[in-house]
Each structure stands twice: as C-alpha cells, then as structure tokens.
Design an enzyme around this catalytic site. Sequence first.
Site, PDB file in Angstrom:
ATOM      1  N   ASN A   1       0.854  -1.190   0.000  1.00  0.00           N
ATOM      2  CA  ASN A   1       0.000   0.000   0.000  1.00  0.00           C
ATOM      3  C   ASN A   1       0.893   1.244   0.000  1.00  0.00           C
ATOM      4  O   ASN A   1       1.502   1.562   1.019  1.00  0.00           O
ATOM      5  CB  ASN A   1      -0.886  -0.042   1.267  1.00  0.00           C
ATOM      6  CG  ASN A   1      -1.709   1.218   1.444  1.00  0.00           C
ATOM      7  OD1 ASN A   1      -1.823   2.032   0.533  1.00  0.00           O
ATOM      8  ND2 ASN A   1      -2.286   1.377   2.626  1.00  0.00           N
ATOM      9  N   TRP A   2       0.950   1.896  -1.153  1.00  0.00           N
ATOM     10  CA  TRP A   2       1.818   3.080  -1.263  1.00  0.00           C
ATOM     11  C   TRP A   2       1.238   4.294  -0.545  1.00  0.00           C
ATOM     12  O   TRP A   2       1.902   5.295  -0.397  1.00  0.00           O
ATOM     13  CB  TRP A   2       2.021   3.442  -2.727  1.00  0.00           C
ATOM     14  CG  TRP A   2       2.876   2.489  -3.498  1.00  0.00           C
ATOM     15  CD1 TRP A   2       3.446   1.326  -3.039  1.00  0.00           C
ATOM     16  CD2 TRP A   2       3.275   2.625  -4.866  1.00  0.00           C
ATOM     17  NE1 TRP A   2       4.165   0.745  -4.043  1.00  0.00           N
ATOM     18  CE2 TRP A   2       4.083   1.515  -5.182  1.00  0.00           C
ATOM     19  CE3 TRP A   2       3.020   3.568  -5.858  1.00  0.00           C
ATOM     20  CZ2 TRP A   2       4.639   1.330  -6.446  1.00  0.00           C
ATOM     21  CZ3 TRP A   2       3.570   3.386  -7.112  1.00  0.00           C
ATOM     22  CH2 TRP A   2       4.380   2.283  -7.400  1.00  0.00           C
ATOM     23  N   LYS A   3      -0.042   4.235  -0.179  1.00  0.00           N
ATOM     24  CA  LYS A   3      -0.714   5.406   0.412  1.00  0.00           C
ATOM     25  C   LYS A   3      -0.538   6.595  -0.550  1.00  0.00           C
ATOM     26  O   LYS A   3      -0.540   6.394  -1.758  1.00  0.00           O
ATOM     27  CB  LYS A   3      -0.187   5.664   1.820  1.00  0.00           C
ATOM     28  CG  LYS A   3      -0.208   4.387   2.665  1.00  0.00           C
ATOM     29  CD  LYS A   3       0.062   4.595   4.110  1.00  0.00           C
ATOM     30  CE  LYS A   3      -0.034   3.247   4.825  1.00  0.00           C
ATOM     31  NZ  LYS A   3       0.067   3.345   6.264  1.00  0.00           N
TER      32      LYS A   3
ATOM     33  N   HIS B   1      -9.373   1.130   5.064  1.00  0.00           N
ATOM     34  CA  HIS B   1      -8.094   1.337   5.757  1.00  0.00           C
ATOM     35  C   HIS B   1      -8.306   2.303   6.919  1.00  0.00           C
ATOM     36  O   HIS B   1      -9.096   3.238   6.826  1.00  0.00           O
ATOM     37  CB  HIS B   1      -7.050   1.898   4.770  1.00  0.00           C
ATOM     38  CG  HIS B   1      -5.678   1.889   5.372  1.00  0.00           C
ATOM     39  ND1 HIS B   1      -5.266   2.848   6.255  1.00  0.00           N
ATOM     40  CD2 HIS B   1      -4.648   1.017   5.246  1.00  0.00           C
ATOM     41  CE1 HIS B   1      -4.029   2.567   6.651  1.00  0.00           C
ATOM     42  NE2 HIS B   1      -3.638   1.459   6.042  1.00  0.00           N
TER      43      HIS B   1
ATOM     44  N   GLU C   1      -6.649   4.699   8.023  1.00  0.00           N
ATOM     45  CA  GLU C   1      -6.427   6.132   7.725  1.00  0.00           C
ATOM     46  C   GLU C   1      -7.665   6.728   7.070  1.00  0.00           C
ATOM     47  O   GLU C   1      -8.022   7.882   7.318  1.00  0.00           O
ATOM     48  CB  GLU C   1      -5.179   6.289   6.848  1.00  0.00           C
ATOM     49  CG  GLU C   1      -3.906   6.047   7.659  1.00  0.00           C
ATOM     50  CD  GLU C   1      -2.735   5.499   6.875  1.00  0.00           C
ATOM     51  OE1 GLU C   1      -2.738   5.550   5.633  1.00  0.00           O
ATOM     52  OE2 GLU C   1      -1.802   4.991   7.529  1.00  0.00           O
TER      53      GLU C   1
ATOM     54  N   GLU D   1      -5.292  -5.102  10.944  1.00  0.00           N
ATOM     55  CA  GLU D   1      -4.293  -4.040  11.073  1.00  0.00           C
ATOM     56  C   GLU D   1      -4.522  -3.286  12.382  1.00  0.00           C
ATOM     57  O   GLU D   1      -5.339  -2.354  12.431  1.00  0.00           O
ATOM     58  CB  GLU D   1      -4.414  -3.057   9.912  1.00  0.00           C
ATOM     59  CG  GLU D   1      -4.127  -3.667   8.561  1.00  0.00           C
ATOM     60  CD  GLU D   1      -3.494  -2.661   7.626  1.00  0.00           C
ATOM     61  OE1 GLU D   1      -2.433  -2.970   7.096  1.00  0.00           O
ATOM     62  OE2 GLU D   1      -4.052  -1.565   7.453  1.00  0.00           O
TER      63      GLU D   1
ATOM     64  N   GLY E   1       2.574   2.280  10.745  1.00  0.00           N
ATOM     65  CA  GLY E   1       3.506   3.393  10.557  1.00  0.00           C
ATOM     66  C   GLY E   1       4.241   3.790  11.824  1.00  0.00           C
ATOM     67  O   GLY E   1       4.869   4.840  11.894  1.00  0.00           O
TER      68      GLY E   1
ATOM     69  N   SER F   1       3.534  -2.108  10.218  1.00  0.00           N
ATOM     70  CA  SER F   1       4.991  -2.080  10.364  1.00  0.00           C
ATOM     71  C   SER F   1       5.675  -3.387   9.953  1.00  0.00           C
ATOM     72  O   SER F   1       6.710  -3.763  10.508  1.00  0.00           O
ATOM     73  CB  SER F   1       5.394  -1.690  11.796  1.00  0.00           C
ATOM     74  OG  SER F   1       4.941  -0.377  12.088  1.00  0.00           O
TER      75      SER F   1
ATOM     76  N   GLY G   1       2.806  -1.191   4.283  1.00  0.00           N
ATOM     77  CA  GLY G   1       2.799   0.223   3.927  1.00  0.00           C
ATOM     78  C   GLY G   1       4.212   0.690   3.590  1.00  0.00           C
ATOM     79  O   GLY G   1       4.741   0.418   2.507  1.00  0.00           O
ATOM     80  N   GLY G   2       4.846   1.372   4.553  1.00  0.00           N
ATOM     81  CA  GLY G   2       6.136   2.026   4.310  1.00  0.00           C
ATOM     82  C   GLY G   2       7.166   1.150   3.619  1.00  0.00           C
ATOM     83  O   GLY G   2       7.835   1.591   2.673  1.00  0.00           O
TER      84      GLY G   2
HETATM   85  P1  PGA Z   1       2.877   0.330   7.591  1.00  0.00           P
HETATM   86  O1  PGA Z   1       1.403   0.501   7.016  1.00  0.00           O
HETATM   87  O2  PGA Z   1       3.415  -0.962   7.043  1.00  0.00           O
HETATM   88  O3  PGA Z   1       3.633   1.535   7.104  1.00  0.00           O
HETATM   89  O4  PGA Z   1       2.760   0.287   9.074  1.00  0.00           O
HETATM   90  C1  PGA Z   1       0.541  -0.607   6.920  1.00  0.00           C
HETATM   91  C2  PGA Z   1      -0.773  -0.168   6.362  1.00  0.00           C
HETATM   92  O5  PGA Z   1      -1.174   0.962   6.606  1.00  0.00           O
HETATM   93  O6  PGA Z   1      -1.440  -0.942   5.662  1.00  0.00           O
END
Ligand code: PGA
Length: 261
Positions: A15-17, A103, A105, A175, A181, A220, A241-242
């Site tokens: 997930n590049w966000k 998600h 966010e 999650e 993050g 993470s 994510g990251g």
């Molecule tokens: P992260 O994000 O790996 O940067 O913690 C995971 C996600 O939001 O799906």
Amino acid sequence: MPDSRRPRRSLVAGNWKMNDPGAAGYVADLAGRLGNRSRNAQEADVWVCPPFTALADAVSAAGNSGIEIAAQNMHAEHSGAFTGEVSAPMLTALGVSGVILGHSERRELLGETDDALAAKLPAALASGLVPILCVGETEAEREDGNTERKLRHQLEADLKRVSGRQLPEVVVAYEPIWAIGTGKTATAQQTQDAISFVRSLLAARDAAAATQVRILYGGSVNADNAAELLALPDIDGALVGGASLDPGQFAQIVAAAGPGR
Ligand code: PGA
C-alpha cells in the site's frame, strides 16, 4: 505451480498510500526481482496499490509479470454526481484487479463509515474487484480489552451485504491501528489471536466460506520481521505500507510469505 490442495494462496499487498515512487520503474524493478513469472508460476499473489494517478502506469508496467495492481479506495456507485470519486467499473476498465477498503487512515482521517463500506464491499465484488477489508483496534481499545468487540463490530457492519457465496473472494487485513507506521508490530500471539478470532467470526456466518478467506496482517511489516509474522499458522500474507515503497525490501517480504495453506 500453485498447489491446488491449498485452499488459500498467500497474498502480499504493498500500500503506497499517498506516495509515488515512480510506478513504471518500480513495477519493472519488482517484476525482475520476482523472476518475471506469471501469476500462476509465482508462489504468492503480489499486489501493488498505488494512488489513483499511478494506476494506469502500474498496470501497463505489470503486463504479464503476475503482479496485480489494486486501488486504495473506490465509490460504491457506478457513476453519478460524486465529485472527486472513482467507481469500481472505472478501476476494472483500467485493468485494476483489487481494492483496499476501510483502511484505518480512511476511517479515522477521511470519514469512511461502516455504512459506506457495507455498500462498497458488494459493489467491488459485483465488478470483479477483489477487496481487502481492513479492520483493527486502536491502542486504547486494546488496553481497555475491546479488541474483539471492535473486530466483531467492523466485520458485521462492513460485510453485512456480502453473501456466503461471495465471502471467499473477500480478503481481510487485521491491522492494529497502533502498529501502523509506528515501527511497533503486534506480537506473534496478539496477531495469531486476532486472526483466529476474525476467522471464527467469519465461520459463524458461513463455515465453509470462512476456510477460504485470506486473512492478512498489516502494521509495520518489513523485511526483518516478515518471516516471523508470516510463519504464524493462520496468517495468509501481509498488507505492507512504508516498507513496500522500496521494491527490494518488498520482494524480500514476498519471499517470506511462501505459497499458502
Ligand atoms: P505500515 O502501514 O506498514 O507503514 O505500518 C501498513 C498499512 O497501513 O497498511
């Protein structure tokens, strides 16, 4: 070749966000690291989930590499007066094959509601998009002993218009919000407990379908911790994510996922 006796094939989704490391170059790089093999020849399903603006480039770079491209959100309606929104048929027309829904966010920062998700899940499935539904608790909910209550509420509300027949197509990502993050990951025991609880909730709706639903962990995940997390007995992959912004690190996470269960 994938093992047809395995009901659940691993899935690792990046997930590049709201980041774009350069879709065409990234996907070509990742495909090279994964051996440029077709989806069937790969051990795990691999999704790249860029922002809307990079989807077309990502789809064309993915070609026949076996990498699938997914979006990070969609609207439930096919078309209409919904300024700023993108529909499921618009995504499939681009060659997109999946979509992340719910998600944290989007739920916490952008007003995504369970009612909206209850409409989006069947709309995605009806258009042939595989949805990853994200669920998870905040730190306060975990400390107050409300993790299971939160997971039950989200799964019941968000999947209420998905039939037992459609359920195997849905992917669920557990999650924990406090792990996203932050560099904190859930412990193996916390992850295993939450994932088996999610599967028991799905089984209460449809026992046969629940054995086929893929349940991912997200929060993470990186190249250093992926092997330990992905070895847990009931986990079917990761939503990353990251660490997915670096194709080298993402390819290592894919390698840790193995073929599935
Ligand atoms: P992260 O994000 O790996 O940067 O913690 C995971 C996600 O939001 O799906």
